[in-house]
Design an enzyme around this catalytic site. Sequence first.
Site, PDB file in Angstrom:
ATOM      1  N   ASP A 156       0.837  -1.203   0.000  1.00  0.00           N
ATOM      2  CA  ASP A 156       0.000   0.000   0.000  1.00  0.00           C
ATOM      3  C   ASP A 156       0.879   1.263   0.000  1.00  0.00           C
ATOM      4  O   ASP A 156       2.103   1.167   0.092  1.00  0.00           O
ATOM      5  CB  ASP A 156      -0.912  -0.054   1.244  1.00  0.00           C
ATOM      6  CG  ASP A 156      -2.212   0.699   1.043  1.00  0.00           C
ATOM      7  OD1 ASP A 156      -2.276   1.552   0.138  1.00  0.00           O
ATOM      8  OD2 ASP A 156      -3.173   0.444   1.805  1.00  0.00           O
ATOM      9  N   ASP A 217     -10.742   2.809  -3.452  1.00  0.00           N
ATOM     10  CA  ASP A 217     -11.143   1.573  -2.778  1.00  0.00           C
ATOM     11  C   ASP A 217     -12.606   1.265  -3.101  1.00  0.00           C
ATOM     12  O   ASP A 217     -13.457   2.164  -3.053  1.00  0.00           O
ATOM     13  CB  ASP A 217     -11.063   1.745  -1.251  1.00  0.00           C
ATOM     14  CG  ASP A 217      -9.644   1.782  -0.740  1.00  0.00           C
ATOM     15  OD1 ASP A 217      -8.695   1.802  -1.546  1.00  0.00           O
ATOM     16  OD2 ASP A 217      -9.489   1.802   0.500  1.00  0.00           O
TER      17      ASP A 217
HETATM   18  C1  GLA Z   1      -6.014   1.355   1.671  1.00  0.00           C
HETATM   19  C2  GLA Z   1      -6.117   0.315   0.558  1.00  0.00           C
HETATM   20  C3  GLA Z   1      -7.185  -0.714   0.894  1.00  0.00           C
HETATM   21  C4  GLA Z   1      -6.830  -1.379   2.216  1.00  0.00           C
HETATM   22  C5  GLA Z   1      -6.644  -0.332   3.318  1.00  0.00           C
HETATM   23  C6  GLA Z   1      -6.094  -0.933   4.581  1.00  0.00           C
HETATM   24  O1  GLA Z   1      -7.167   2.124   1.774  1.00  0.00           O
HETATM   25  O2  GLA Z   1      -6.429   0.935  -0.675  1.00  0.00           O
HETATM   26  O3  GLA Z   1      -7.291  -1.675  -0.122  1.00  0.00           O
HETATM   27  O4  GLA Z   1      -5.656  -2.141   2.060  1.00  0.00           O
HETATM   28  O5  GLA Z   1      -5.757   0.705   2.901  1.00  0.00           O
HETATM   29  O6  GLA Z   1      -5.894   0.007   5.584  1.00  0.00           O
END
Ligand code: GLA
Length: 412
Positions: A156, A217
């Site tokens: 990430d 997301d």
């Molecule tokens: C980000 C990523 C998600 C997830 C969260 C975890 O938002 O894009 O897919 O992994 O972090 O905290």
Amino acid sequence: MLLLASLCVASLVSVQALDNGLALTPPMGWLDWERFRCNVDCENFPNDCIREELFMQMADIIASEGYRDAGYEYVNIDDCWPAEERDANGRLQPDPDRFPSGIPALAKYIHGKGLKIGIYQDFGVKTCDGYPGSEFYMSVDAQTFADWQIDYVKFDGCNSDVRDFDEGYTVMSRFLNLTGRPMVFSCEWPDYQTRQGIEPNYTAIRSACNLWRNHDDIQDSWQSLLGIINFYGEDTYNFSSYAGPGGWNDPDMVIVGDFGLSYDQQRVQMAMWAIMASPMLMSVDLRHIRPESKALLQNRNVLSINQDPMGIQGKRIMEITPNQPPRADPVQIWTRPISPKGTFAVAFLNPSERGMPSTVSVVVDDLGLTNGSGYNVTETFDGVSMGTVKPGQNITISVNPEGVYLFTATPL
Ligand code: GLA
């Protein structure tokens, strides 16, 4: 000619793919994040918190209830697995209360089911939910994951400087390769760059990552799903052309079987993830899933489009405003070249909420179907033959509101 052009692009980019021999088709598996988030309260939510039992139970079901046989392979841990601090040697360690057996034991359990295990880390000083990140520790973290027998690493980009990504993600990719253990490398590199208005260097991304998130997301709603599909339809910077064996655009997890989508909307996600050659990481409680959602997730006809070995990502080729119902949104038409040669998967997506199915007609040539002797046409979800069509003829499709009609056209 069009088909030839797309094949050339696919083979050109594939030579530059990350050279770890993995993800020759879009990875399939399960990932906890969308459904289970960062629930670390195992006292009050013993069945739903991020702990080793959750992953063991999902692995059990994937192996015993047909998901593994349908192709789902990875059982992936997202954020919130580590302890708050690294150990005395600077190595990551799992939360001792929630993962008391340790990650190697969990890896062994998952491998024992004929499956693979994935884990999550972050390029920055902390993960998105505040656990220790990899900044200044990338080499040691790559080696830790290899020592633990990890098969897949999601990396990430929270709590870091996005200007460092081009170099940093490439370095992490190299550290993973240097361990000698093949690990799928899942990046969020272009996602953070796009959000800041930076044009991602997709050539570099493809040469370092097996899959890469490039948009928001996913959340448990139709609005979120359609937003992602439209982003892929717009295809800014022509990112679709970078997909191919070894490297894939990642529109995020599959939310089929959760709370937010109707049955037709769930079919939309299955169909569009197939057309878009997208990784299939289910984020759903497999212990409690309706039979119809389970059947969708395991639909062999849809998955075989998703997993087509040529690995050409489909594109939105046109939008048609239907005559009926009045004022409905345009129906989107997407096509994807699949095997055997000359075959197309075609999706008619109706984003409209206007109550009755939208009916549209299109001349088959406009779909790129130009084979003189025509095509066998088969509806995909139920595998029902729709007969044959030839260039010059019309094809008329009626598609439910917030629904999809998916078919394949195979040359005669
Ligand atoms: C980000 C990523 C998600 C997830 C969260 C975890 O938002 O894009 O897919 O992994 O972090 O905290």
